[in-house]
Design a protein around this motif. Structure first.
Motif, PDB file in Angstrom:
ATOM      1  N   LEU A 204       0.842  -1.198   0.000  1.00  0.00           N
ATOM      2  CA  LEU A 204       0.000   0.000   0.000  1.00  0.00           C
ATOM      3  C   LEU A 204       0.881   1.254   0.000  1.00  0.00           C
ATOM      4  O   LEU A 204       0.599   2.244  -0.657  1.00  0.00           O
ATOM      5  CB  LEU A 204      -0.918  -0.012   1.227  1.00  0.00           C
ATOM      6  CG  LEU A 204      -2.054   0.978   1.189  1.00  0.00           C
ATOM      7  CD1 LEU A 204      -2.974   0.702   0.018  1.00  0.00           C
ATOM      8  CD2 LEU A 204      -2.826   0.971   2.487  1.00  0.00           C
ATOM      9  N   LEU A 205       1.977   1.161   0.754  1.00  0.00           N
ATOM     10  CA  LEU A 205       2.901   2.285   0.853  1.00  0.00           C
ATOM     11  C   LEU A 205       3.557   2.583  -0.494  1.00  0.00           C
ATOM     12  O   LEU A 205       3.684   3.736  -0.917  1.00  0.00           O
ATOM     13  CB  LEU A 205       3.977   1.925   1.885  1.00  0.00           C
ATOM     14  CG  LEU A 205       4.878   3.010   2.423  1.00  0.00           C
ATOM     15  CD1 LEU A 205       4.070   4.001   3.226  1.00  0.00           C
ATOM     16  CD2 LEU A 205       5.959   2.390   3.297  1.00  0.00           C
ATOM     17  N   TRP A 206       3.949   1.486  -1.187  1.00  0.00           N
ATOM     18  CA  TRP A 206       4.657   1.661  -2.464  1.00  0.00           C
ATOM     19  C   TRP A 206       3.711   2.067  -3.593  1.00  0.00           C
ATOM     20  O   TRP A 206       4.035   2.915  -4.421  1.00  0.00           O
ATOM     21  CB  TRP A 206       5.382   0.362  -2.848  1.00  0.00           C
ATOM     22  CG  TRP A 206       6.702   0.219  -2.178  1.00  0.00           C
ATOM     23  CD1 TRP A 206       6.988  -0.534  -1.072  1.00  0.00           C
ATOM     24  CD2 TRP A 206       7.942   0.840  -2.542  1.00  0.00           C
ATOM     25  NE1 TRP A 206       8.307  -0.415  -0.729  1.00  0.00           N
ATOM     26  CE2 TRP A 206       8.917   0.420  -1.619  1.00  0.00           C
ATOM     27  CE3 TRP A 206       8.315   1.707  -3.568  1.00  0.00           C
ATOM     28  CZ2 TRP A 206      10.237   0.829  -1.680  1.00  0.00           C
ATOM     29  CZ3 TRP A 206       9.639   2.119  -3.632  1.00  0.00           C
ATOM     30  CH2 TRP A 206      10.576   1.680  -2.691  1.00  0.00           C
ATOM     31  N   PHE A 207       2.526   1.391  -3.629  1.00  0.00           N
ATOM     32  CA  PHE A 207       1.648   1.602  -4.790  1.00  0.00           C
ATOM     33  C   PHE A 207       0.500   2.555  -4.487  1.00  0.00           C
ATOM     34  O   PHE A 207      -0.169   3.007  -5.398  1.00  0.00           O
ATOM     35  CB  PHE A 207       1.110   0.258  -5.285  1.00  0.00           C
ATOM     36  CG  PHE A 207       2.208  -0.703  -5.648  1.00  0.00           C
ATOM     37  CD1 PHE A 207       3.129  -0.368  -6.640  1.00  0.00           C
ATOM     38  CD2 PHE A 207       2.342  -1.920  -4.992  1.00  0.00           C
ATOM     39  CE1 PHE A 207       4.151  -1.237  -6.967  1.00  0.00           C
ATOM     40  CE2 PHE A 207       3.379  -2.792  -5.320  1.00  0.00           C
ATOM     41  CZ  PHE A 207       4.278  -2.444  -6.303  1.00  0.00           C
ATOM     42  N   GLY A 208       0.266   2.841  -3.204  1.00  0.00           N
ATOM     43  CA  GLY A 208      -0.857   3.708  -2.820  1.00  0.00           C
ATOM     44  C   GLY A 208      -0.894   5.017  -3.615  1.00  0.00           C
ATOM     45  O   GLY A 208      -1.916   5.351  -4.211  1.00  0.00           O
ATOM     46  N   PRO A 209       0.199   5.772  -3.648  1.00  0.00           N
ATOM     47  CA  PRO A 209       0.176   7.052  -4.352  1.00  0.00           C
ATOM     48  C   PRO A 209      -0.191   6.901  -5.828  1.00  0.00           C
ATOM     49  O   PRO A 209      -0.995   7.667  -6.361  1.00  0.00           O
ATOM     50  CB  PRO A 209       1.602   7.574  -4.195  1.00  0.00           C
ATOM     51  CG  PRO A 209       2.103   6.928  -2.952  1.00  0.00           C
ATOM     52  CD  PRO A 209       1.465   5.576  -2.916  1.00  0.00           C
ATOM     53  N   ALA A 210       0.351   5.856  -6.495  1.00  0.00           N
ATOM     54  CA  ALA A 210       0.050   5.645  -7.913  1.00  0.00           C
ATOM     55  C   ALA A 210      -1.434   5.317  -8.076  1.00  0.00           C
ATOM     56  O   ALA A 210      -2.101   5.826  -8.992  1.00  0.00           O
ATOM     57  CB  ALA A 210       0.915   4.519  -8.465  1.00  0.00           C
ATOM     58  N   ILE A 211      -1.960   4.457  -7.179  1.00  0.00           N
ATOM     59  CA  ILE A 211      -3.378   4.082  -7.267  1.00  0.00           C
ATOM     60  C   ILE A 211      -4.251   5.331  -7.084  1.00  0.00           C
ATOM     61  O   ILE A 211      -5.201   5.558  -7.832  1.00  0.00           O
ATOM     62  CB  ILE A 211      -3.712   3.023  -6.193  1.00  0.00           C
ATOM     63  CG1 ILE A 211      -3.002   1.697  -6.529  1.00  0.00           C
ATOM     64  CG2 ILE A 211      -5.225   2.782  -6.113  1.00  0.00           C
ATOM     65  CD1 ILE A 211      -3.031   0.681  -5.403  1.00  0.00           C
ATOM     66  N   LEU A 212      -3.902   6.147  -6.102  1.00  0.00           N
ATOM     67  CA  LEU A 212      -4.668   7.378  -5.861  1.00  0.00           C
ATOM     68  C   LEU A 212      -4.618   8.289  -7.078  1.00  0.00           C
ATOM     69  O   LEU A 212      -5.639   8.875  -7.459  1.00  0.00           O
ATOM     70  CB  LEU A 212      -4.108   8.120  -4.644  1.00  0.00           C
ATOM     71  CG  LEU A 212      -4.565   7.612  -3.286  1.00  0.00           C
ATOM     72  CD1 LEU A 212      -3.958   8.460  -2.179  1.00  0.00           C
ATOM     73  CD2 LEU A 212      -6.091   7.657  -3.184  1.00  0.00           C
TER      74      LEU A 212
END
Lengths: 180, 159
Positions: free
Chosen positions: B109-117
């Protein structure tokens, strides 16, 4: 339809507020130790009393004990001292003291004036063993079981409540041979 | 005026002069540039657990000094690799000492969270823009209704 759309910001706000509220109850200086569930790092340190031989976890095999890292320069250690005294004298908990980055004379005076809750004290003036234990905020207190496995770690002073609610029950369970 | 300023200036000067004394730091020796780079690079990668927003390189905490010596011992004296040094530190202090946490299920979530958002927000923005620029031509019925609405308003502009 229109109503539902206007509710979106409110729902978003509540979700974010809930996450932030949970975040506020956590202390960022308490970092989970990777050492829990692992054997206590072996060490062999001189005793705090000069020329009194050496001490290490090897001597405590088969016992449930606490390892308390402390120093005379540490304010939190002053705060938890009476808690350790009570754990040792009333509850009969075996506590090994590890005097961390300290001066021998000052530490001995401290124990003489305030009372000595430790059945033995190790002396680590350079803090080498502290690094092996992952110490970053003195005082720290570990609960170690009969097999020498670290079961619990407290960073910062142990409060009377923490002793009674968490540490003592855990020590008793471990002494009965329960592993969880 | 000078009566007030003088002690302030003196204090400021004393602070500046005291700086180098406070930040006294062991001078390290290196055999070659690669060794030195490995050492400096690691210091930037490792978080000081006492003052958590500083790296080992910038922290003045005593523990940071000890850990700098430890990193020096590992990569220079014992000539260990960067991976070995990181393993040594995470075994003791946990993954939290790394500024770049390892890729694992708990950090996805930490790594991909920003991209998903970003993708989500972009999608929503595209949807909103599409809705607003709805340029479908009016039907005859709608034309008639619009004309009636406009002409019924006496104060409005003439069409």
């Amino acid at each position: 339809m229109l109503r539902a759309r206007y509710l979106i910001p409110l729902v978003l706000f509540l979700v974010i507020a809930a996450f932030l509220a949970v975040g506020l109850t956590k202390d960022p200086s308490r970092v989970p130790s990777p050492l829990i569930g692992k054997p206590v790092p072996d060490f062999d340190l001189p005793r705090l009393e000069a020329d009194a031989g050496r001490i290490g976890p090897a001597e405590l095999q088969g016992e449930v004990w606490l390892l308390n890292i402390w120093a005379t320069w540490c304010a939190g250690c002053r705060e938890e001292h009476h808690v350790l005294m009570e754990a040792a004298s009333r509850d009969g908990v075996r506590i090994l003291g590890l005097d961390y980055k300290d001066e021998r004379g000052a530490a001995l005076r401290w124990l003489e004036q305030r009372g000595d809750p430790y059945f033995a004290s190790a002396f680590d003036p350079e803090g080498r063993v502290g690094i092996d234990l992952g110490v970053y905020g003195v005082p720290e207190t570990y609960v170690i079981d009969a097999e020498g496995i670290i079961r619990h770690k407290t960073i910062g002073p142990v409060s009377m409540e923490k002793l009674k609610r968490e540490i003592l029950p855990l020590v008793r369970r471990l002494q009965r041979g329960e592993t969880s | 005026m000078t009566g007030v300023l003088r002690p302030i200036l003196a204090f400021a000067f004393a602070l500046c002069a005291a700086g180098p004394l406070i930040a006294s730091e062991t001078i390290r020796e290196f055999d070659n540039a690669a060794e030195e780079n490995r050492y400096r690079d690691l210091l930037e990668e490792i978080r000081c657990l006492v003052c958590q927003n500083e790296s080992l390189a910038s922290s003045g905490a005593e523990l940071a000094q000890d850990l700098r010596s430890e990193v020096y011992r590992l990569v220079v004296v014992e000539d260990r690799s960067r991976e070995e040094a990181i393993e040594f530190l995470t075994a003791r202090y946990g993954d939290f000492v790394l500024y770049r946490p390892p890729m694992q299920p708990s950090t996805w979530l930490l790594w991909f969270g920003p991209a998903i958002l970003l993708v989500l927000a972009g999608g929503i923005a595209v949807m909103i823009v599409r809705q607003r620029t709805d340029s479908r031509p009016l039907t005859a019925e709608e034309h008639e209704r619009a004309r009636r609405l406009l002409s019924s308003d006496d104060d409005g502009p003439e069409t």
